[in-house]
Design an enzyme around this catalytic site. Sequence first.
Site, PDB file in Angstrom:
ATOM      1  N   GLU A 476       7.374  -0.550   1.928  1.00  0.00           N
ATOM      2  CA  GLU A 476       8.590  -1.298   1.567  1.00  0.00           C
ATOM      3  C   GLU A 476       8.388  -2.808   1.678  1.00  0.00           C
ATOM      4  O   GLU A 476       9.223  -3.538   2.214  1.00  0.00           O
ATOM      5  CB  GLU A 476       9.788  -0.842   2.415  1.00  0.00           C
ATOM      6  CG  GLU A 476      10.215   0.577   2.074  1.00  0.00           C
ATOM      7  CD  GLU A 476      11.613   0.937   2.517  1.00  0.00           C
ATOM      8  OE1 GLU A 476      12.374   0.040   2.910  1.00  0.00           O
ATOM      9  OE2 GLU A 476      11.933   2.124   2.461  1.00  0.00           O
TER      10      GLU A 476
HETATM   11  C1  LIG Z   1       2.065   5.975   4.045  1.00  0.00           C
HETATM   12  C2  LIG Z   1       2.460   5.255   2.808  1.00  0.00           C
HETATM   13  C3  LIG Z   1       3.527   5.697   2.054  1.00  0.00           C
HETATM   14  C4  LIG Z   1       3.847   5.069   0.851  1.00  0.00           C
HETATM   15  N1  LIG Z   1       4.837   5.590   0.054  1.00  0.00           N
HETATM   16  C5  LIG Z   1       4.983   5.093  -1.201  1.00  0.00           C
HETATM   17  C6  LIG Z   1       5.854   5.728  -2.141  1.00  0.00           C
HETATM   18  O1  LIG Z   1       6.498   6.728  -1.830  1.00  0.00           O
HETATM   19  N2  LIG Z   1       5.935   5.205  -3.385  1.00  0.00           N
HETATM   20  C7  LIG Z   1       5.250   4.101  -3.761  1.00  0.00           C
HETATM   21  O2  LIG Z   1       5.358   3.692  -4.897  1.00  0.00           O
HETATM   22  N3  LIG Z   1       4.444   3.450  -2.883  1.00  0.00           N
HETATM   23  C8  LIG Z   1       4.277   3.937  -1.636  1.00  0.00           C
HETATM   24  N4  LIG Z   1       3.433   3.310  -0.757  1.00  0.00           N
HETATM   25  C9  LIG Z   1       2.754   2.101  -1.164  1.00  0.00           C
HETATM   26  C10 LIG Z   1       3.145   0.856  -0.408  1.00  0.00           C
HETATM   27  O3  LIG Z   1       4.352   0.376  -0.889  1.00  0.00           O
HETATM   28  C11 LIG Z   1       1.977  -0.125  -0.571  1.00  0.00           C
HETATM   29  O4  LIG Z   1       0.971   0.342   0.294  1.00  0.00           O
HETATM   30  C12 LIG Z   1       2.329  -1.530  -0.298  1.00  0.00           C
HETATM   31  O5  LIG Z   1       3.115  -2.034  -1.328  1.00  0.00           O
HETATM   32  C13 LIG Z   1       1.114  -2.446  -0.136  1.00  0.00           C
HETATM   33  O6  LIG Z   1       0.164  -2.245  -1.152  1.00  0.00           O
HETATM   34  P1  LIG Z   1      -1.371  -2.027  -0.752  1.00  0.00           P
HETATM   35  O7  LIG Z   1      -1.421  -0.988   0.295  1.00  0.00           O
HETATM   36  O8  LIG Z   1      -2.104  -1.791  -1.984  1.00  0.00           O
HETATM   37  O9  LIG Z   1      -1.790  -3.377  -0.073  1.00  0.00           O
HETATM   38  P2  LIG Z   1      -2.274  -4.722  -0.828  1.00  0.00           P
HETATM   39  O10 LIG Z   1      -1.327  -5.060  -1.893  1.00  0.00           O
HETATM   40  O11 LIG Z   1      -3.708  -4.570  -1.156  1.00  0.00           O
HETATM   41  O12 LIG Z   1      -2.076  -5.794   0.322  1.00  0.00           O
HETATM   42  C14 LIG Z   1      -3.075  -6.041   1.323  1.00  0.00           C
HETATM   43  C15 LIG Z   1      -2.574  -7.138   2.237  1.00  0.00           C
HETATM   44  O13 LIG Z   1      -2.407  -8.349   1.502  1.00  0.00           O
HETATM   45  C16 LIG Z   1      -1.141  -8.910   1.788  1.00  0.00           C
HETATM   46  N5  LIG Z   1      -0.700  -9.682   0.629  1.00  0.00           N
HETATM   47  C17 LIG Z   1      -0.651  -9.311  -0.659  1.00  0.00           C
HETATM   48  N6  LIG Z   1      -0.177 -10.316  -1.420  1.00  0.00           N
HETATM   49  C18 LIG Z   1       0.077 -11.353  -0.594  1.00  0.00           C
HETATM   50  C19 LIG Z   1       0.593 -12.670  -0.750  1.00  0.00           C
HETATM   51  N7  LIG Z   1       0.954 -13.170  -1.912  1.00  0.00           N
HETATM   52  N8  LIG Z   1       0.726 -13.437   0.331  1.00  0.00           N
HETATM   53  C20 LIG Z   1       0.366 -12.981   1.551  1.00  0.00           C
HETATM   54  N9  LIG Z   1      -0.112 -11.753   1.759  1.00  0.00           N
HETATM   55  C21 LIG Z   1      -0.252 -10.941   0.712  1.00  0.00           C
HETATM   56  C22 LIG Z   1      -0.238  -7.729   2.108  1.00  0.00           C
HETATM   57  O14 LIG Z   1       0.856  -8.129   2.914  1.00  0.00           O
HETATM   58  C23 LIG Z   1      -1.211  -6.823   2.860  1.00  0.00           C
HETATM   59  O15 LIG Z   1      -1.217  -7.199   4.194  1.00  0.00           O
HETATM   60  C24 LIG Z   1       3.120   3.923   0.456  1.00  0.00           C
HETATM   61  C25 LIG Z   1       2.077   3.451   1.242  1.00  0.00           C
HETATM   62  C26 LIG Z   1       1.728   4.113   2.393  1.00  0.00           C
HETATM   63  C27 LIG Z   1       0.571   3.605   3.188  1.00  0.00           C
END
Ligand SMILES: Cc1cc2nc3c(=O)[nH]c(=O)nc-3n(C[C@H](O)[C@H](O)[C@H](O)COP(=O)(O)OP(=O)(O)OC[C@H]3O[C@@H](n4cnc5c(N)ncnc54)[C@H](O)[C@@H]3O)c2cc1C
Length: 773
Positions: A476
């Site tokens: 989220e």
């Molecule tokens: C257990 C679990 C359940 C989930 N359930 C769902 C679901 O039901 N449906 C769905 O669609 N998604 C779901 N997700 C996805 C979740 O919303 C994403 O994991 C999340 O949006 C982050 O994406 P990412 O993991 O690819 O991290 P990345 O986008 O790769 O981010 C890596 C890091 O970079 C940071 N970052 C990125 N951009 C910036 C910026 N501009 N400035 C500063 N920091 C930044 C982030 O804060 C993070 O710390 C789930 C994820 C998990 C782990």
Amino acid sequence: MTIRRFLFIYLGLVLIALITGYWLLCLILLALPILPLLVHQWRRHYIIKPLFHQLQQSMPKISTTEREALEAGTVGWDGQLFTGKPDWQQLLSNNQHALSAEERAFIDGPVNELCAQLDDWQISQYQHDLPPAIWAQLKQQGFFGLIIPEYYGGLDFSPLAHSHIVMKIASRSITAAVTVMVPNSLGPAELLLHYGTQQQKDQYLPRLANGDEIPCFALTGPEAGSDASNLPDTGIVCQHEVDGEKIIGILLNWEKRYITLGPVATLLGLAFHLYDPDHLIGDQHDIGITLALIPTDTPGITIGRRHSPMGMAFQNGPNWGKDVFIPLDYIIGGVEQAGKGWRMLMESLAAGRSISLPALSTGAAKMACQTTSAYARIREQFHQPISHFEGIADIIGRMAGLCYMSDATRTVTAQAVCSGEKPAVLSAIAKYQLTETMRQLVNDAMDIHGGKGISLGPNNLLARIYQAIPISITVEGANILTRNLIIFGQGSVRAHPYLNQEIACFDLADNEQAVTEFDRLVTAHSKYTLSNFGRCFIYAITKGYFSKAPESILKRYYQQLNHLSAALAVTTDFSLMTLGGSLKRKESLSARLGDVLSQLYLASCTLRYFEHNQADDDAIFAQWAVSNAIFNAQTALLSFTDNLPNRVLGRLLRLIIFPLGQRYKKPDDKLTHALSAKVTEPSDERNRLIDGIFQPSDANEPLYKLERAFKLCSAAAPIEKRLKQAHSQLSEEAVQNGLITGQEYQLVKQAREARRQVIEVDHFTAELTEDGL
Ligand SMILES: Cc1cc2nc3c(=O)[nH]c(=O)nc-3n(C[C@H](O)[C@H](O)[C@H](O)COP(=O)(O)OP(=O)(O)OC[C@H]3O[C@@H](n4cnc5c(N)ncnc54)[C@H](O)[C@@H]3O)c2cc1C
């Protein structure tokens, strides 16, 4: 002389006048540039118009998805905090929602029954899923339809009830809490309720409410994580032959991952980018992000295997689709809503984000507080309970204060949603701050439990919560992104009384009208800025002493917050004036201003919660939480001034918002230890602090045993002390000598046995099986 040079000399003179105490000269110098501004025509022609055109050109372009995200949801108390003079009566009088009798009965009935049956150790260690009986119970008792109206067979509970339910389940099993949370948060039901066609609502809502359909919502993919609007998944509007008939539909290709409930879902909510190359549904080629509801047995869909999110057993996994053809009426809201998916998601995000993770985090925080305060009282080292050591009391006091603040923020934010608000920025603050607070509290709890917290097993009440922390931090809106980009980035534009309207002028078609409107706004904005500068300076000297605040035993805190609210308003305007659009890219600076806004919100929620609960004995918790937030806000502001690229301007700002330097202190040891003392002995304050999480009534449950030992040890403490002072053992002799009574003998014996049981940890065979456990 360049303008820059002139400006430095001018500011230098102001500064010298200020430092040397020539206040009148300082005021005159400050007033000088303002005088020509008072002449209307002159101002419009020579100042406003060039300024307007310059800003219009230099403004960073805002993409449609960014604009939709910025404009989504509502502004509430955040708007007041940006004014520099918050209307506290509004905070205290708004949104007075409480649980209905029906909601209370559900929480005390079915929710308790569910919790009693959850064996989280079995679920996460061996079953790797909720047992079939629990799935059936969740469906039958309506847990998947908390937000669905009764008309469609749902429970139609308020956001506050929803929050209480998730909090209680989370204290028992994170796996179960996430399973209940997701269908009631941002997903098919929520989207259908707001945007679905009547036919879609009739078709799906009753089946979602009774669990015949298990929903999931798929936005994230391998290439689209935090930057989810940049998703590569496509839908192409085309004609397709179905049963010999040509129909217009969408050909989909996607790859998603991390989708909660995905592996067991029957109904997939899907976000994709829609294109219409043949203009079959309109004249646009690139239609934009679109949402559809698709049965998971549609040909071409593959539901992948499972991820294992930190060993939690809730269902989560990838899915993908290859040339999946769906009719147009699978689009949520029908063709009319095609391309409006991002707006729909952003608008709906606020409600779920206000409830799910704040509730889960507060459940975990309360659990950490309950177990740690009890364990620290029971566990003895160096011949005394470890809670008597100041090092432990420092931490338990902090835990208690933060837990109170979490519960306050959870409650107040859910109440705002009950009133129809969709708090865009405040929900981001609640999600970010409460998940971070949970992280702090659970880490603290683990430290105090020592080896007991580390040894996994059915008697470990904390380890699974500890393991699950990064999930809440990431989902989220990942926390780093939320802190650095969203809270102030969106907050300043949405909640600032003028900024959003000023930016909107740049998009007006009629330039003359735009300049006139811009002039009006800038004039009002300048008055607002100047009055905040003055107010802030005076409040900074007096710590807000004469400012307006509700009559309360915590009045001084309201007044200090008046100072900090004015400081936030001044700092925002100051940084917009000096950094302009580049502030957006300076994430480290904008994060600090986000912290100020966050801390002011946490303090506000705490004050409101305290006033509403009418439990004066809890004042120390509120005092701790508010003064901690005030100190944190001050730290963020000072660190902002220290890191402004232009050091002179940084110092000037500091002189305005903190002319006498730091004004607020961290909660002192005396207060922190008082909180610790309150919760490490049985007390009404402790009961209120942990109220709302599951308390088992089965004597074999580890939490039951812990609470029982806690109460027994506390009751036995004076007798133990008497024995110690008399250098006597607990013995029949002590009874015969009249040192203790027979009843006291039994009490101490029971307490010692109970304590011994609690300090035991699980152990396994060499192969880590449970034989003999
Ligand atoms: C257990 C679990 C359940 C989930 N359930 C769902 C679901 O039901 N449906 C769905 O669609 N998604 C779901 N997700 C996805 C979740 O919303 C994403 O994991 C999340 O949006 C982050 O994406 P990412 O993991 O690819 O991290 P990345 O986008 O790769 O981010 C890596 C890091 O970079 C940071 N970052 C990125 N951009 C910036 C910026 N501009 N400035 C500063 N920091 C930044 C982030 O804060 C993070 O710390 C789930 C994820 C998990 C782990």
